[in-house]
Design an enzyme around this catalytic site. Structure first.
Site, PDB file in Angstrom:
ATOM      1  N   HIS A 141      41.290  54.795  42.090  1.00  0.00           N
ATOM      2  CA  HIS A 141      40.354  55.653  41.346  1.00  0.00           C
ATOM      3  C   HIS A 141      41.063  56.462  40.271  1.00  0.00           C
ATOM      4  O   HIS A 141      40.611  57.545  39.892  1.00  0.00           O
ATOM      5  CB  HIS A 141      39.560  56.566  42.301  1.00  0.00           C
ATOM      6  CG  HIS A 141      38.589  55.798  43.147  1.00  0.00           C
ATOM      7  ND1 HIS A 141      37.346  55.432  42.701  1.00  0.00           N
ATOM      8  CD2 HIS A 141      38.720  55.276  44.397  1.00  0.00           C
ATOM      9  CE1 HIS A 141      36.729  54.737  43.659  1.00  0.00           C
ATOM     10  NE2 HIS A 141      37.549  54.620  44.694  1.00  0.00           N
ATOM     11  N   THR A 142      42.167  55.963  39.830  1.00  0.00           N
ATOM     12  CA  THR A 142      42.906  56.637  38.749  1.00  0.00           C
ATOM     13  C   THR A 142      42.648  55.951  37.413  1.00  0.00           C
ATOM     14  O   THR A 142      42.856  56.556  36.369  1.00  0.00           O
ATOM     15  CB  THR A 142      44.421  56.605  39.027  1.00  0.00           C
ATOM     16  OG1 THR A 142      44.749  55.303  39.469  1.00  0.00           O
ATOM     17  CG2 THR A 142      44.812  57.600  40.083  1.00  0.00           C
ATOM     18  N   ASP A 143      42.204  54.686  37.458  1.00  0.00           N
ATOM     19  CA  ASP A 143      42.101  53.949  36.174  1.00  0.00           C
ATOM     20  C   ASP A 143      41.108  54.595  35.212  1.00  0.00           C
ATOM     21  O   ASP A 143      41.420  54.819  34.046  1.00  0.00           O
ATOM     22  CB  ASP A 143      41.827  52.441  36.389  1.00  0.00           C
ATOM     23  CG  ASP A 143      40.603  52.104  37.214  1.00  0.00           C
ATOM     24  OD1 ASP A 143      39.939  53.035  37.728  1.00  0.00           O
ATOM     25  OD2 ASP A 143      40.293  50.893  37.343  1.00  0.00           O
ATOM     26  N   SER A 174      26.927  27.331  41.343  1.00  0.00           N
ATOM     27  CA  SER A 174      27.891  27.981  42.228  1.00  0.00           C
ATOM     28  C   SER A 174      27.948  27.221  43.548  1.00  0.00           C
ATOM     29  O   SER A 174      26.954  27.157  44.277  1.00  0.00           O
ATOM     30  CB  SER A 174      27.465  29.431  42.489  1.00  0.00           C
ATOM     31  OG  SER A 174      28.106  29.894  43.662  1.00  0.00           O
ATOM     32  N   GLY A 229      36.967  44.178  48.604  1.00  0.00           N
ATOM     33  CA  GLY A 229      37.812  45.050  47.781  1.00  0.00           C
ATOM     34  C   GLY A 229      38.916  44.283  47.082  1.00  0.00           C
ATOM     35  O   GLY A 229      39.908  44.854  46.637  1.00  0.00           O
ATOM     36  N   LEU A 230      38.764  42.956  46.982  1.00  0.00           N
ATOM     37  CA  LEU A 230      39.805  42.139  46.342  1.00  0.00           C
ATOM     38  C   LEU A 230      39.366  41.664  44.952  1.00  0.00           C
ATOM     39  O   LEU A 230      39.987  40.788  44.367  1.00  0.00           O
ATOM     40  CB  LEU A 230      40.149  40.934  47.223  1.00  0.00           C
ATOM     41  CG  LEU A 230      40.733  41.283  48.588  1.00  0.00           C
ATOM     42  CD1 LEU A 230      40.970  40.032  49.411  1.00  0.00           C
ATOM     43  CD2 LEU A 230      42.036  42.051  48.428  1.00  0.00           C
ATOM     44  N   SER A 231      38.290  42.235  44.452  1.00  0.00           N
ATOM     45  CA  SER A 231      37.843  41.994  43.075  1.00  0.00           C
ATOM     46  C   SER A 231      37.414  40.562  42.795  1.00  0.00           C
ATOM     47  O   SER A 231      37.850  39.941  41.824  1.00  0.00           O
ATOM     48  CB  SER A 231      38.937  42.394  42.076  1.00  0.00           C
ATOM     49  OG  SER A 231      39.197  43.742  42.187  1.00  0.00           O
ATOM     50  N   ASP A 278      40.921  46.099  37.721  1.00  0.00           N
ATOM     51  CA  ASP A 278      40.683  44.801  38.361  1.00  0.00           C
ATOM     52  C   ASP A 278      40.787  43.657  37.359  1.00  0.00           C
ATOM     53  O   ASP A 278      41.442  42.642  37.604  1.00  0.00           O
ATOM     54  CB  ASP A 278      39.301  44.761  39.012  1.00  0.00           C
ATOM     55  CG  ASP A 278      39.109  45.881  40.010  1.00  0.00           C
ATOM     56  OD1 ASP A 278      40.102  46.546  40.349  1.00  0.00           O
ATOM     57  OD2 ASP A 278      37.965  46.094  40.451  1.00  0.00           O
ATOM     58  N   TYR A 328      30.198  54.967  43.898  1.00  0.00           N
ATOM     59  CA  TYR A 328      31.329  54.765  42.968  1.00  0.00           C
ATOM     60  C   TYR A 328      31.053  55.459  41.636  1.00  0.00           C
ATOM     61  O   TYR A 328      31.879  56.218  41.133  1.00  0.00           O
ATOM     62  CB  TYR A 328      31.557  53.269  42.732  1.00  0.00           C
ATOM     63  CG  TYR A 328      32.710  52.971  41.782  1.00  0.00           C
ATOM     64  CD1 TYR A 328      33.996  52.760  42.252  1.00  0.00           C
ATOM     65  CD2 TYR A 328      32.498  52.924  40.398  1.00  0.00           C
ATOM     66  CE1 TYR A 328      35.049  52.504  41.384  1.00  0.00           C
ATOM     67  CE2 TYR A 328      33.539  52.666  39.525  1.00  0.00           C
ATOM     68  CZ  TYR A 328      34.815  52.451  40.022  1.00  0.00           C
ATOM     69  OH  TYR A 328      35.853  52.207  39.159  1.00  0.00           O
TER      70      TYR A 328
HETATM   71  C1  GLA Z   1      37.092  49.304  41.825  1.00  0.00           C
HETATM   72  C2  GLA Z   1      37.000  49.374  40.311  1.00  0.00           C
HETATM   73  C3  GLA Z   1      38.348  49.680  39.686  1.00  0.00           C
HETATM   74  C4  GLA Z   1      39.002  50.887  40.334  1.00  0.00           C
HETATM   75  C5  GLA Z   1      38.975  50.763  41.848  1.00  0.00           C
HETATM   76  C6  GLA Z   1      39.483  51.996  42.528  1.00  0.00           C
HETATM   77  O1  GLA Z   1      37.872  48.212  42.210  1.00  0.00           O
HETATM   78  O2  GLA Z   1      36.495  48.177  39.789  1.00  0.00           O
HETATM   79  O3  GLA Z   1      38.201  49.883  38.292  1.00  0.00           O
HETATM   80  O4  GLA Z   1      38.414  52.077  39.906  1.00  0.00           O
HETATM   81  O5  GLA Z   1      37.682  50.488  42.332  1.00  0.00           O
HETATM   82  O6  GLA Z   1      40.816  52.199  42.251  1.00  0.00           O
END
Ligand code: GLA
Length: 496
Positions: A141-143, A174, A229-231, A278, A328
């Site tokens: 949560h720093t980005d 898909s 949480g792996l984008s 991400d 978020y």
């Molecule tokens: C999600 C968001 C990122 C980042 C993280 C937390 O993955 O997509 O941009 O803010 O949460 O670090």
């Protein structure tokens, strides 16, 4: 997906398609070591532009053995994108293979499946692209606060076969969701299905930047777990952004812009006000390296991540998070309010004394959100120093501090993740924390190798006892980001 143990030699340098690297024989084994597949599959790493490469790499196998061992010693692990040839008749018996990790069988089968589905549906051949999910060692949560992050791409990807179709329509299937969508390229053409909106958004964002997008056919699949949480969404965006750049824009859009295209897609088409981490990681990742990114200046540095004696282990609580309409966006709004109150553009330049000086003017909630961000920024820098000094105990301690901050101050953890974090601490794991946006998903754990098995075993059984299911374990290999896997033999160049 098929699970099993595969037996192979490691292959190197094939990921960017520049080298014929290796060939390996692969069997699937069950947990008792019994073969599940009757015939060995010959897995080949080959120059993607060189269709003969696969065959020739077979001749090189014995030469490669030495360098393979050398690369293993350097800590580089088995990459993930392979061409699988089910028809090879070459006799490889008698060759000594190394037993490798237990894992889901990587890209191989997926790649093969995508080809099959693409031909069946569109009756032609496309180019194959992939982009990766990511981990983040520290800097959460720093980005979006102009701070630092420390991510890397992983060996879990979204892979798509794509070919221009000479129309102004996108037709995309898909495999994993077993769903098909067709849409035009104008703003009014947005598809209903949320998975398709990611692709539509990427098309629109490329177009908005003056890039060319024409109609295309696509089939995709992936092994980035959803909601962990792996984008997975960044991997999908980056895969298509990379592909559109290659297919229609002569790769004129720079890689950072590809990441921004993914980020804007989230903002404008998916309702998530995310930062850049991400998509940046998914596009820019390199095998074996993490990246420290300054999200204000966008300067970044690759950090070789080979920490002898330790492993990164992800434990998925399987609690699903959805960032859309989720807290978020509210977290981000809190941070922006505090920055504004301090007269700053972002919290990047905020300090604890500054924050304390306005404590009575802001809500307690906003205060604790900002406190976490300010502290987290310092932790990323401390972790970089510790990594440089080989001080992994400090790296681990900072990870625990991040978890506490995310749980108590930022409030993006949940009971299950706190529980996994407690188990890690009890087991003597070096570092552990919730990873990614939060509200479910994974913990990332820095574990001494000798402790790894015991930790996983304990976490599984204690978690199961409490929540009635085991957490999923993902071994992580830091891998390359967006790339072309295989170029269609002729078509694109004619069509450009
Ligand atoms: C999600 C968001 C990122 C980042 C993280 C937390 O993955 O997509 O941009 O803010 O949460 O670090």
């Amino acid at each position: 997906p098929v699970r099993g143990r595969y037996v192979c030699i490691e292959a190197l340098d094939a990921i960017d398609g520049s080298d014929i690297a290796a060939i390996a024989e692969m069997y699937l084994l069950d947990n008792n070591g019994e073969r599940l597949s009757r015939e060995p599959w010959t897995v080949m790493y080959a120059d993607s532009e060189d269709t003969e490469g696969a065959n020739r790499s077979a001749d090189k196998i014995f030469d490669l053995q030495e360098s393979t061992y050398w690369q293993t010693a350097q800590g580089v692990e088995f990459p993930h994108t392979v061409v699988i040839d089910l028809g090879s008749s070459r006799d490889l018996s008698g060759f000594q293979y190394l037993p490798r990790m237990d894992a889901e069988v990587p890209g191989a089968i997926r790649n093969y499946k995508i080809h099959e589905a693409f031909i069946k549906r569109f009756n032609e051949q496309g180019s194959v692209y992939a982009s990766a999910g990511r981990i983040n060692l520290i800097g959460e949560h720093t980005d979006y606060n102009g701070g630092f992050v420390f991510p890397g791409a992983i060996d879990k990807v979204i892979m798509a076969e794509i070919a221009p179709n000479d129309t102004d329509k996108v037709r995309v299937y898909s495999i994993d969701i077993d769903d098909y969508a067709e849409f035009g390229l104008n703003e009014a053409d947005a598809p209903e299905a949320s998975w398709a909106r990611y692709i539509f958004g990427v098309c629109r964002e490329v177009h908005k930047r003056g890039g060319i997008v024409k109609g295309f056919d696509a089939v995709f699949a992936g092994n980035v777990p959803l909601g962990a949480g792996l984008s997975s969404s960044a991997a999908l965006e980056s895969c298509f952004a990379f592909a559109l750049n290659d297919l229609f824009n002569d790769n004129n859009i720079d890689k950072f812009e590809l990441a921004r295209i993914g980020q804007s897609t989230e903002h404008n088409y998916c309702g998530v006000n995310c930062g850049i981490m991400d998509q940046f990681a998914s596009v820019m990742g390199q095998a074996g390296k993490l990246m420290r990114l300054d999200c204000r200046s966008m300067e970044f540095e690759y950090f070789p991540f080979q920490i002898d004696g330790y492993k990164l282990v992800l434990l998925d609580s399987k609690v699903k998070h959805a960032l859309v309409d989720s807290p978020y966006n509210k977290r981000r709004a809190s941070c922006e309010r505090v920055a504004k109150r301090l007269g700053l553009e972002t919290l990047r330049d905020a300090t604890m004394p500054m924050l304390k000086s306005i404590r009575t003017d802001i809500t307690a909630e906003d205060y604790f959100r900002a406190k976490f961000v300010i502290e987290e920024k310092e932790r990323v820098l401390a972790v970089c120093d510790a990594l440089n000094a080989g001080d992994y105990e400090t790296v681990g301690r900072k990870m625990y501090e991040t978890h506490r901050g995310l749980s108590d101050d930022y409030e993006v953890s949940c009971e299950e993740l706190d529980f996994l974090n407690d188990i890690a601490r009890e087991c003597g794991v070096t570092g552990s924390r919730i990873m990614g946006g939060g509200f479910g998903g994974c913990t990332i754990n820095l574990v001494r190798k000798d402790l790894r098995d015991k930790f996983i075993e304990t976490a599984k059984s204690k978690f199961n006892e409490k929540y009635g299911h085991e957490p999923k374990v993902y071994p992580v290999v830091i891998s390359d980001g967006a790339r072309i896997v295989e170029r269609a033999e002729k078509k694109e160049t004619d069509e450009k």
